[in-house]
Design a protein around this motif. Structure first.
Motif, mmCIF file in Angstrom:
data_model
loop_
_atom_site.group_PDB
_atom_site.id
_atom_site.type_symbol
_atom_site.label_atom_id
_atom_site.label_comp_id
_atom_site.label_asym_id
_atom_site.label_seq_id
_atom_site.Cartn_x
_atom_site.Cartn_y
_atom_site.Cartn_z
ATOM 1 N N GLY A 47 0.781 -1.228 0.000
ATOM 2 C CA GLY A 47 0.000 0.000 0.000
ATOM 3 C C GLY A 47 0.811 1.275 0.000
ATOM 4 N N GLU A 48 2.124 1.196 0.153
ATOM 5 C CA GLU A 48 2.950 2.398 0.160
ATOM 6 C C GLU A 48 3.286 2.830 -1.269
ATOM 7 O OE1 GLU A 48 5.371 2.111 4.369
ATOM 8 O OE2 GLU A 48 6.311 1.278 2.576
ATOM 9 N N ILE A 49 3.649 4.110 -1.404
ATOM 10 C CA ILE A 49 3.936 4.674 -2.725
ATOM 11 C C ILE A 49 5.213 5.493 -2.632
ATOM 12 C CG2 ILE A 49 3.049 6.022 -4.653
ATOM 13 C CD1 ILE A 49 0.258 5.828 -3.219
ATOM 14 N N LEU A 50 6.208 5.134 -3.412
ATOM 15 C CA LEU A 50 7.438 5.911 -3.486
ATOM 16 C C LEU A 50 7.279 6.954 -4.575
ATOM 17 C CD1 LEU A 50 10.377 6.293 -2.508
ATOM 18 C CD2 LEU A 50 11.069 4.759 -4.379
ATOM 19 N N VAL A 51 7.396 8.216 -4.185
ATOM 20 C CA VAL A 51 7.197 9.335 -5.103
ATOM 21 C C VAL A 51 8.480 10.135 -5.201
ATOM 22 C CG1 VAL A 51 5.931 11.484 -5.498
ATOM 23 C CG2 VAL A 51 4.722 9.475 -4.618
ATOM 24 N N ARG A 52 8.895 10.431 -6.425
ATOM 25 C CA ARG A 52 10.016 11.345 -6.645
ATOM 26 C C ARG A 52 9.472 12.757 -6.699
ATOM 27 N NH1 ARG A 52 12.050 12.898 -11.570
ATOM 28 N NH2 ARG A 52 11.303 11.010 -12.615
ATOM 29 N N ILE A 53 9.921 13.603 -5.781
ATOM 30 C CA ILE A 53 9.391 14.960 -5.668
ATOM 31 C C ILE A 53 9.825 15.801 -6.869
ATOM 32 C CG2 ILE A 53 9.426 17.091 -4.319
ATOM 33 C CD1 ILE A 53 7.875 14.959 -2.916
ATOM 34 N N ILE A 54 8.848 16.445 -7.493
ATOM 35 C CA ILE A 54 9.128 17.384 -8.572
ATOM 36 C C ILE A 54 9.163 18.811 -8.033
ATOM 37 C CG2 ILE A 54 8.295 18.338 -10.754
ATOM 38 C CD1 ILE A 54 7.008 15.627 -11.322
ATOM 39 N N ALA A 55 8.216 19.137 -7.154
ATOM 40 C CA ALA A 55 8.162 20.469 -6.552
ATOM 41 C C ALA A 55 7.608 20.356 -5.149
ATOM 42 C CB ALA A 55 7.292 21.408 -7.383
ATOM 43 N N ALA A 56 8.212 21.088 -4.220
ATOM 44 C CA ALA A 56 7.773 21.115 -2.826
ATOM 45 C C ALA A 56 7.554 22.556 -2.411
ATOM 46 C CB ALA A 56 8.809 20.457 -1.913
ATOM 47 N N GLY A 57 6.460 22.806 -1.711
ATOM 48 C CA GLY A 57 6.163 24.159 -1.275
ATOM 49 C C GLY A 57 6.940 24.538 -0.022
ATOM 50 N N VAL A 58 7.317 25.804 0.049
ATOM 51 C CA VAL A 58 7.926 26.364 1.253
ATOM 52 C C VAL A 58 6.861 27.239 1.899
ATOM 53 C CG1 VAL A 58 9.851 27.669 2.207
ATOM 54 C CG2 VAL A 58 10.165 26.321 0.112
ATOM 55 N N CYS A 59 6.233 26.713 2.925
ATOM 56 C CA CYS A 59 5.066 27.333 3.558
ATOM 57 C C CYS A 59 5.508 28.195 4.733
ATOM 58 C CB CYS A 59 4.122 26.224 4.014
ATOM 59 S SG CYS A 59 2.582 26.795 4.768
ATOM 60 N N GLY A 60 4.681 29.189 5.059
ATOM 61 C CA GLY A 60 4.952 29.955 6.267
ATOM 62 C C GLY A 60 4.997 29.078 7.501
ATOM 63 N N SER A 61 4.221 27.988 7.489
ATOM 64 C CA SER A 61 4.267 27.045 8.607
ATOM 65 C C SER A 61 5.641 26.393 8.719
ATOM 66 C CB SER A 61 3.198 25.969 8.438
ATOM 67 O OG SER A 61 1.906 26.532 8.492
ATOM 68 N N ASP A 62 6.309 26.197 7.586
ATOM 69 C CA ASP A 62 7.648 25.616 7.625
ATOM 70 C C ASP A 62 8.624 26.538 8.356
ATOM 71 O OD1 ASP A 62 6.647 23.526 6.120
ATOM 72 O OD2 ASP A 62 7.418 24.289 4.217
ATOM 73 N N VAL A 63 8.424 27.846 8.183
ATOM 74 C CA VAL A 63 9.272 28.800 8.902
ATOM 75 C C VAL A 63 9.029 28.673 10.407
ATOM 76 C CG1 VAL A 63 9.808 31.236 9.263
ATOM 77 C CG2 VAL A 63 9.357 30.391 6.944
ATOM 78 N N HIS A 64 7.760 28.572 10.812
ATOM 79 C CA HIS A 64 7.451 28.398 12.237
ATOM 80 C C HIS A 64 8.105 27.123 12.771
ATOM 81 C CE1 HIS A 64 4.780 31.743 12.063
ATOM 82 N NE2 HIS A 64 3.837 31.133 11.363
ATOM 83 N N ILE A 65 8.029 26.059 11.986
ATOM 84 C CA ILE A 65 8.631 24.787 12.397
ATOM 85 C C ILE A 65 10.138 24.943 12.550
ATOM 86 C CG2 ILE A 65 9.149 22.447 11.572
ATOM 87 C CD1 ILE A 65 6.304 22.550 10.261
ATOM 88 N N TRP A 66 10.768 25.550 11.563
ATOM 89 C CA TRP A 66 12.219 25.745 11.578
ATOM 90 C C TRP A 66 12.653 26.572 12.793
ATOM 91 C CZ3 TRP A 66 14.802 30.270 8.844
ATOM 92 C CH2 TRP A 66 16.194 30.155 8.861
#
Length: 365
Positions: free
Chosen positions: A28-47
């Motif tokens: 049931g798992e899926i290996l995906v090669r990332i083409i584009a990833a978003g940089v969200c404001g939430s990511d800044v809070h996490i960082w």
């Protein structure tokens, strides 16, 4: 074979490039090669260590689009269409338990107490270790809900639908304007840009955006904003007066807070008419208490106040429909593109407010 990820190992320090063995998908798992990833404001809070849900080390990134490389069984998208190796997909970011009261009785997985999100809750040390979108690959868990990305669509422009678009869709799914209503939207970032589009499609007559004049407000106008009130050139009293002028003295039917500040929430309560509604989705980390004159701004106005947090698969579908209907306009959201190794620079650019939307492109040098 290995995957490359950018990991947060210490809060506020530069992300660290690490190699992770590329696993075979389990059932049931899926290996995906990332083409584009978003940089969200939430990511800044996490960082910055401001998100209480996060533990380190972490591969951040909850917005992603990618190419299916392998799967542990046959795949289909949410419409039942086959998904094959080589197809480009986007997925629901949340991992609900699908067994609790909120999931099964209320049918609202966004409220699931066990819900986890790629790139936020799922620590890098947890197998299969590819648990966020800041990498060359991600392993989607069993039961992943997929949407195939149509041919001819730049995958990067799909990224904002995964978080900002879906969260805004959640708000409009709960409370939607009627034809002829006046809508005020605070804070012209990606959340607000989607809100303008949803409001226009709902038939709102006046769509008022509050925010500093910028390329963001230009996009809002293209999507249907009828008025922009520059918060740097107006006072709160002037903004309330202008909204009252547009509504024969009543105030806004709906106020959507997308700014992420306590001050915006307090102002929203004053902008709304008697019997109106305020929906707040911008505050994603603890910001402290907000003093409220509850009698005058809430009770005496019979005001409806709705918090909006997270989203579910139907909301992602709603957001994708907007992007696919206006790809030329939504392409303007993607103002900055970074190589994967420049993830720290991307976070810094988002934190400084230089971007409308930034994406990481793992395949770019």
């Amino acid at each position: 074979m290995t995957a490359t990820v950018m990991a947060i190992e210490t809060f506020s320090e530069p992300l660290v490039e690490r190699s992770v063995p590329l696993p075979e998908p389990g059932e049931g798992e899926i290996l995906v090669r990332i083409i584009a990833a978003g940089v969200c404001g939430s990511d800044v809070h996490i960082w910055r260590g401001q998100d209480v849900r996060t533990s380190l080390p972490l591969v951040p990134g909850h917005e992603g689009v990618g190419l299916v490389e392998a799967s542990g069984g046959a795949l289909a998208d949410v419409d039942g269409n086959p998904v094959r190796v080589g197809d480009i997909v986007v997925w629901e970011r949340g991992l609900a338990c699908n067994a609790c009261y909120f999931c099964v009785v209320l049918r609202d997985p966004a409220l699931c107490m066990k819900r986890r999100t790629y790139g936020i809750h799922v620590n890098m040390d947890e197998p299969p270790h590819l648990n966020g979108c800041y990498g060359s690959h991600i392993m989607l868990r069993r039961g992943a809900q997929l949407f195939a990305v149509p041919g001819g669509i730049d995958p990067a422009i799909v990224v904002p639908a995964g978080c900002s678009g879906a969260t805004t869709a959640h708000a409009f799914d709960m409370h939607r304007p009627a034809i002829g209503d006046t809508v005020v939207i605070q804070g012209p970032g990606p959340l607000a840009i989607f809100a303008v589009d949803f409001a226009r499609r709902s038939g709102a007559e006046n769509i008022v955006v509050i925010g500093r004049e910028s390329p963001r407000t230009d996009i809002c106008r293209e999507l249907g904003a009828t008025h922009v009130l520059d918060r740097k050139k107006t006072t709160e009293e002037e903004r309330c007066a202008r909204v009252a002028e547009l509504t024969h003295g009543r105030g806004a039917d709906w106020v959507y807070e997308c700014a992420g500040t306590n001050g915006a929430v307090a102002e929203a309560l004053n902008l709304a008419r008697r019997g109106g509604a305020v929906l707040t989705s911008g505050i994603a980390v603890p910001t402290g208490e907000i003093p409220v004159d509850w009698y005058h701004t809430v009770n005496a106005k019979n005001l409806r106040l709705q918090g909006v947090f997270l989203s579910d698969t139907p909301h992602l579908r709603m957001a994708l429909s907007l992007v696919y209907a206006n790809p030329q306009i939504y392409a303007k959201l993607i103002t900055h593109r970074f190589a994967l190794r420049d993830a720290t620079k991307a976070l810094e650019a988002v934190e400084r407010g230089e971007t409308v939307k930034a994406v990481l492109l793992p395949e770019e040098a």
